[in-house]
Design an enzyme around this catalytic site. Structure first.
Site, short mmCIF file in Angstrom:
data_model
loop_
_atom_site.label_atom_id
_atom_site.label_comp_id
_atom_site.label_asym_id
_atom_site.label_seq_id
_atom_site.Cartn_x
_atom_site.Cartn_y
_atom_site.Cartn_z
CG HIS A 239 73.03 12.54 40.55
ND1 HIS A 239 73.72 11.69 41.23
CD2 HIS A 239 71.32 12.48 41.68
CE1 HIS A 239 73.17 10.81 41.71
NE2 HIS A 239 72.04 10.66 42.29
O1 RIB Z 1 71.86 9.70 37.62
C1 RIB Z 1 71.58 10.34 38.25
C2 RIB Z 1 71.01 11.87 36.91
O2 RIB Z 1 69.65 11.58 36.53
C3 RIB Z 1 70.50 13.24 37.54
O3 RIB Z 1 70.74 14.14 36.28
C4 RIB Z 1 68.79 13.30 37.32
O4 RIB Z 1 68.73 14.74 37.40
C5 RIB Z 1 68.50 12.08 36.61
O5 RIB Z 1 68.32 13.27 35.28
#
Ligand code: RIB
Ligand code: CA
Length: 310
Positions: A239
């Site tokens: 992500h």
């Molecule tokens: O939904 C994904 C996000 O939430 C990413 O930033 C992961 O590290 C968590 O913080």
């Protein structure tokens, strides 16, 4: 000229990978890294920044800020996915003596006063610090050049509730404030990030790389790879590194302009939906799609680069 960057992070494994990408890239100058509660609490996130910097030993050490936790006792976290320490229980060194975290407000102030509209804030955790800065010091907040943020699930199901993504769910009020602030924002939502995943072959490649970084990434990633939800088994969704990629390689991404609103109360908290507006300042840039195969190729090239070879 390298782009000056401040990274605001809740220091899970995907945050660590994103930070390694930013540190390893000659095109970015990571001036500061600030913790926020999210995957783990802010204290652990701060310690994780120190541990990662001690392991990676970047040429220019970024300033480190200790940021906010969110209110509440039974806050959702991601220790189930990233391990108790947030970094997969990897054997990282303790932060060195020069690790002196400061109040996040001072770190933001120094970065903004030094770099002004050249500064890009990369927010890869809940937006609690960014919203606090906007409330407490709107003049400085307005001088930030651009905010790139990973968060929200707009046209796809969420990853913590059917309608909410983790970062926006954990501090929905902050997400609503920042998205409504009129700042120059690029949103990198789950709609895009969930399409970019590493698998066992990438982890094997990291493990075999003869750089300090490769085996470290492989070690950190083994816990989330083994504890992901059934539908994500064997996939490590990067992500936060996608948000850094949107800054590094914009040619790989498609954007649209949209006004987004975030629900802030009850079960739909964090739900992010497009809204009509006559107020052009409410329009942000939202990434719609990514050339995932070219992105992964470039990610692997940078992260296995000899730059961190010891
Ligand atoms: O939904 C994904 C996000 O939430 C990413 O930033 C992961 O590290 C968590 O913080
Ligand atoms: Ca994160």
């Amino acid at each position: 000229m390298a782009v000056p960057v401040l990274i605001d992070t809740d220091m899970g494994v995907d945050d660590a990978l994103a930070i390694c990408l930013a540190l390893a890239s000659e095109r970015l100058d990571v001036r500061a890294i600030v913790s926020v509660g999210g995957n783990v609490d802010a204290e652990q996130a701060t310690a994780n920044i120190g541990r990662l910097l001690a392991a990676v030993q970047p040429d220019a050490r970024p300033a480190v800020g200790r940021g906010l936790d969110q209110e509440g006792d039974d806050l959702l976290n991601a220790r189930w996915l990233f391990g108790q320490d947030g970094l997969g229980g990897a054997n990282l060194p303790k932060p060195g003596d020069q690790f002196q975290p400061r109040n996040f407000r001072d770190v933001y102030a120094d970065a903004i006063d030094t770099h002004g509209e050249d500064l890009v804030v990369v927010a890869i955790g809940p937006l609690s610090n960014v919203a606090a800065l906007q409330r407490e010091d709107p003049e400085r907040y307005g001088r930030i050049g651009r905010i790139i943020m990973m968060g929200g699930a707009v046209f796809v199901p969420g990853n913590v509730q059917r309608t909410a993504e983790f970062n926006f769910y954990r501090d929905a009020a902050a997400a609503a404030e920042v998205l409504g602030s009129g700042q120059k924002i690029t949103l990198v939502p789950l709609d895009v990030t969930e399409k970019v995943a590493l698998d066992d072959s990438h982890v094997g490649h990291f493990g075999a790389a003869n750089t300090a970084l490769g085996p470290l990434l492989a070690e950190m990633m083994s816990f989330p790879m083994a504890h992901a939800r059934p539908e994500e088994h064997g996939r490590f969704i990067v992500h936060d590194a996608v948000a850094v990629g949107a800054l590094l390689w914009p040619e790989l991404f498609m954007h649209t302009r949209v006004c987004l609103v975030v629900d802030t109360v009850g079960r739909p908290a964090g739900k992010t939906t497009p809204a009509k507006t006559q107020n052009k300042s409410r329009l942000i840039s939202m990434i719609l799609s990514v050339n995932a195969s070219t992105y992964l190729e470039r990610l692997m090239d940078v992260l296995c680069h000899e730059r961190f070879h010891v």
